[in-house]
Write a protein that holds these residues in place. Structure first.
Motif, PDB file in Angstrom:
ATOM      1  N   HIS A  24       1.001  -1.198   0.055  1.00  0.00           N
ATOM      2  CA  HIS A  24      -0.103   0.244   0.097  1.00  0.00           C
ATOM      3  C   HIS A  24       0.788   1.152   0.029  1.00  0.00           C
ATOM      4  O   HIS A  24       0.668   2.205   0.655  1.00  0.00           O
ATOM      5  N   PHE A  25       1.911   1.274  -0.765  1.00  0.00           N
ATOM      6  CA  PHE A  25       2.856   2.351  -0.881  1.00  0.00           C
ATOM      7  C   PHE A  25       2.311   3.532  -1.394  1.00  0.00           C
ATOM      8  O   PHE A  25       1.916   3.586  -2.570  1.00  0.00           O
ATOM      9  N   PRO A  26       2.398   4.883  -0.696  1.00  0.00           N
ATOM     10  CA  PRO A  26       1.247   5.944  -1.162  1.00  0.00           C
ATOM     11  C   PRO A  26       2.267   6.734  -2.111  1.00  0.00           C
ATOM     12  O   PRO A  26       3.658   6.747  -2.092  1.00  0.00           O
ATOM     13  N   VAL A  27       1.591   7.382  -3.041  1.00  0.00           N
ATOM     14  CA  VAL A  27       2.238   7.958  -4.249  1.00  0.00           C
ATOM     15  C   VAL A  27       3.244   9.199  -3.527  1.00  0.00           C
ATOM     16  O   VAL A  27       4.202   9.477  -4.371  1.00  0.00           O
ATOM     17  N   GLN A  28       2.861   9.921  -2.355  1.00  0.00           N
ATOM     18  CA  GLN A  28       3.337  10.911  -1.819  1.00  0.00           C
ATOM     19  C   GLN A  28       4.809  10.459  -1.429  1.00  0.00           C
ATOM     20  O   GLN A  28       5.934  11.033  -1.615  1.00  0.00           O
ATOM     21  N   MET A  29       5.029   9.048  -0.960  1.00  0.00           N
ATOM     22  CA  MET A  29       6.278   8.652  -0.866  1.00  0.00           C
ATOM     23  C   MET A  29       6.982   8.395  -1.837  1.00  0.00           C
ATOM     24  O   MET A  29       8.487   8.729  -1.736  1.00  0.00           O
ATOM     25  N   VAL A  30       6.672   8.101  -2.981  1.00  0.00           N
ATOM     26  CA  VAL A  30       7.377   7.907  -4.112  1.00  0.00           C
ATOM     27  C   VAL A  30       7.844   9.206  -4.699  1.00  0.00           C
ATOM     28  O   VAL A  30       8.815   9.360  -5.055  1.00  0.00           O
ATOM     29  N   GLU A  46      13.518  22.218   1.062  1.00  0.00           N
ATOM     30  CA  GLU A  46      13.414  22.118  -0.269  1.00  0.00           C
ATOM     31  C   GLU A  46      12.537  20.859  -0.932  1.00  0.00           C
ATOM     32  O   GLU A  46      11.966  20.929  -1.652  1.00  0.00           O
ATOM     33  N   LEU A  47      12.490  19.959   0.136  1.00  0.00           N
ATOM     34  CA  LEU A  47      11.429  18.743  -0.270  1.00  0.00           C
ATOM     35  C   LEU A  47       9.950  19.274  -0.042  1.00  0.00           C
ATOM     36  O   LEU A  47       9.141  18.974  -0.928  1.00  0.00           O
ATOM     37  N   VAL A  48       9.830  20.123   0.805  1.00  0.00           N
ATOM     38  CA  VAL A  48       8.226  20.804   0.867  1.00  0.00           C
ATOM     39  C   VAL A  48       7.979  21.519  -0.589  1.00  0.00           C
ATOM     40  O   VAL A  48       6.831  21.296  -1.081  1.00  0.00           O
ATOM     41  N   LYS A  49       8.848  22.294  -1.016  1.00  0.00           N
ATOM     42  CA  LYS A  49       8.996  22.976  -2.115  1.00  0.00           C
ATOM     43  C   LYS A  49       8.674  22.038  -3.385  1.00  0.00           C
ATOM     44  O   LYS A  49       7.807  22.341  -4.397  1.00  0.00           O
ATOM     45  N   GLU A  50       9.518  21.003  -3.352  1.00  0.00           N
ATOM     46  CA  GLU A  50       9.605  20.222  -4.743  1.00  0.00           C
ATOM     47  C   GLU A  50       8.418  19.552  -4.599  1.00  0.00           C
ATOM     48  O   GLU A  50       7.889  19.198  -5.986  1.00  0.00           O
ATOM     49  N   THR A  51       7.819  18.983  -3.512  1.00  0.00           N
ATOM     50  CA  THR A  51       6.586  18.125  -3.416  1.00  0.00           C
ATOM     51  C   THR A  51       5.351  18.628  -3.359  1.00  0.00           C
ATOM     52  O   THR A  51       4.195  17.777  -3.559  1.00  0.00           O
ATOM     53  N   SER A  54       2.888  19.754   2.677  1.00  0.00           N
ATOM     54  CA  SER A  54       3.133  20.554   4.024  1.00  0.00           C
ATOM     55  C   SER A  54       4.580  20.007   4.454  1.00  0.00           C
ATOM     56  O   SER A  54       4.808  18.958   4.322  1.00  0.00           O
ATOM     57  N   GLN A  55       4.880  20.899   5.377  1.00  0.00           N
ATOM     58  CA  GLN A  55       6.175  20.554   6.069  1.00  0.00           C
ATOM     59  C   GLN A  55       5.866  19.197   7.047  1.00  0.00           C
ATOM     60  O   GLN A  55       6.500  18.344   7.024  1.00  0.00           O
ATOM     61  N   PRO A  56       4.968  19.174   7.976  1.00  0.00           N
ATOM     62  CA  PRO A  56       4.515  18.222   8.730  1.00  0.00           C
ATOM     63  C   PRO A  56       4.453  16.833   7.865  1.00  0.00           C
ATOM     64  O   PRO A  56       4.963  15.776   8.212  1.00  0.00           O
ATOM     65  N   ALA A  57       3.629  16.896   6.788  1.00  0.00           N
ATOM     66  CA  ALA A  57       3.482  15.809   5.700  1.00  0.00           C
ATOM     67  C   ALA A  57       4.999  15.196   5.415  1.00  0.00           C
ATOM     68  O   ALA A  57       5.208  14.040   5.444  1.00  0.00           O
ATOM     69  N   VAL A  58       5.647  16.244   4.879  1.00  0.00           N
ATOM     70  CA  VAL A  58       7.138  15.689   4.517  1.00  0.00           C
ATOM     71  C   VAL A  58       8.168  14.936   5.618  1.00  0.00           C
ATOM     72  O   VAL A  58       8.583  13.951   5.577  1.00  0.00           O
ATOM     73  N   SER A  59       7.728  15.564   6.949  1.00  0.00           N
ATOM     74  CA  SER A  59       8.294  15.137   8.136  1.00  0.00           C
ATOM     75  C   SER A  59       8.066  13.511   8.495  1.00  0.00           C
ATOM     76  O   SER A  59       8.648  13.043   8.770  1.00  0.00           O
ATOM     77  N   ARG A  60       6.506  13.521   8.328  1.00  0.00           N
ATOM     78  CA  ARG A  60       5.964  12.300   8.614  1.00  0.00           C
ATOM     79  C   ARG A  60       6.537  11.146   7.490  1.00  0.00           C
ATOM     80  O   ARG A  60       6.905  10.117   7.921  1.00  0.00           O
ATOM     81  N   LEU A  61       6.489  11.547   6.386  1.00  0.00           N
ATOM     82  CA  LEU A  61       6.829  10.632   5.182  1.00  0.00           C
ATOM     83  C   LEU A  61       8.541  10.463   5.608  1.00  0.00           C
ATOM     84  O   LEU A  61       8.810   9.282   5.269  1.00  0.00           O
ATOM     85  N   LEU A  62       9.331  11.406   5.599  1.00  0.00           N
ATOM     86  CA  LEU A  62      10.713  11.044   6.081  1.00  0.00           C
ATOM     87  C   LEU A  62      10.882  10.245   7.336  1.00  0.00           C
ATOM     88  O   LEU A  62      11.711   9.309   7.209  1.00  0.00           O
ATOM     89  N   SER A  64       8.658   7.719   8.069  1.00  0.00           N
ATOM     90  CA  SER A  64       8.488   6.644   7.729  1.00  0.00           C
ATOM     91  C   SER A  64       9.266   5.823   6.844  1.00  0.00           C
ATOM     92  O   SER A  64       9.740   4.716   6.852  1.00  0.00           O
ATOM     93  N   LEU A  65      10.046   6.656   6.025  1.00  0.00           N
ATOM     94  CA  LEU A  65      10.908   6.216   4.965  1.00  0.00           C
ATOM     95  C   LEU A  65      12.234   5.798   5.753  1.00  0.00           C
ATOM     96  O   LEU A  65      13.143   5.287   4.959  1.00  0.00           O
ATOM     97  N   GLY A  66      12.319   6.399   6.858  1.00  0.00           N
ATOM     98  CA  GLY A  66      13.768   6.047   7.504  1.00  0.00           C
ATOM     99  C   GLY A  66      13.561   4.683   8.320  1.00  0.00           C
ATOM    100  O   GLY A  66      12.888   3.832   7.883  1.00  0.00           O
ATOM    101  N   LYS A  67      14.139   4.864   9.565  1.00  0.00           N
ATOM    102  CA  LYS A  67      14.206   3.552  10.433  1.00  0.00           C
ATOM    103  C   LYS A  67      13.122   3.286  11.281  1.00  0.00           C
ATOM    104  O   LYS A  67      12.640   1.891  11.552  1.00  0.00           O
ATOM    105  N   GLU A  68      12.255   4.333  11.482  1.00  0.00           N
ATOM    106  CA  GLU A  68      11.059   4.191  12.326  1.00  0.00           C
ATOM    107  C   GLU A  68       9.937   4.832  11.817  1.00  0.00           C
ATOM    108  O   GLU A  68       9.988   5.790  11.372  1.00  0.00           O
ATOM    109  N   HIS A  69       8.796   4.262  11.675  1.00  0.00           N
ATOM    110  CA  HIS A  69       7.512   4.383  11.053  1.00  0.00           C
ATOM    111  C   HIS A  69       7.026   5.567  11.857  1.00  0.00           C
ATOM    112  O   HIS A  69       7.165   5.540  13.160  1.00  0.00           O
ATOM    113  N   TYR A  70       6.635   6.704  11.412  1.00  0.00           N
ATOM    114  CA  TYR A  70       6.052   7.783  12.139  1.00  0.00           C
ATOM    115  C   TYR A  70       5.105   7.604  13.481  1.00  0.00           C
ATOM    116  O   TYR A  70       5.003   8.156  14.356  1.00  0.00           O
TER     117      TYR A  70
END
Length: 138
Positions: A24-30, A46-51, A54-62, A64-70
């Motif tokens: 169920h990989f979300p397109v925002q993570m891609v 820069e990720l906020v601008k590129e994608t 929102s800043q909170p959404a990017v932080s949550r995605l990062l 989850s994409l890291g070592k620990e799910h948000y």
């Protein structure tokens, strides 16, 4: 003009993401992974601008994409590593982990009609080296 081959290639990319990462990989993570792959060492701002997220959404995605799910209820995907910027500790920078680079190699391989390509860019290696240096205090 037939787009059958292009559609099949995109389908194969989605299959890899579902198989290698999460069903169920979300397109925002891609979008975040592609931005980090394109610009290793990209800042969160820069990720906020590129994608256009929102800043909170990017932080949550990062997270989850890291070592620990948000949610902290399960492990993260370990595809992106986010650390303090060695030049300014108030900023966070992100780059692909080994797993992330392998995944990107698979995705790009599909686009080129092969199974895998080497996704070890000199820019990525330089960023990894600077972060290792900053972490070790050398």
């Amino acid at each position: 003009m037939s787009f059958g081959r292009d559609i099949q290639t995109l389908t194969n990319v989605i299959k890899i993401l579902r198989r290698e990462v999460d069903e169920h990989f979300p397109v925002q993570m891609v979008h975040v992974i592609l931005a980090v792959a394109q610009r290793p060492g990209i800042t969160t701002a820069e990720l906020v601008k590129e994608t256009d997220l929102s800043q909170p959404a990017v932080s949550r995605l990062l997270t989850s994409l890291g070592k620990e799910h948000y949610t902290r209820k399960k492990a993260g995907y370990n595809i992106v590593d986010t650390v303090d910027d060695p030049e300014d500790s108030r900023r966070k920078i992100s780059f692909l982990t080994k797993k992330g680079r392998d995944l990107m190699g698979q995705l790009i391989g599909v686009l080129h009609g092969t199974t895998q390509v080497d996704f070890e860019s000199p820019v990525a290696r330089a960023h990894v080296a600077s972060i290792v240096k900053a972490r070790s205090g050398v």
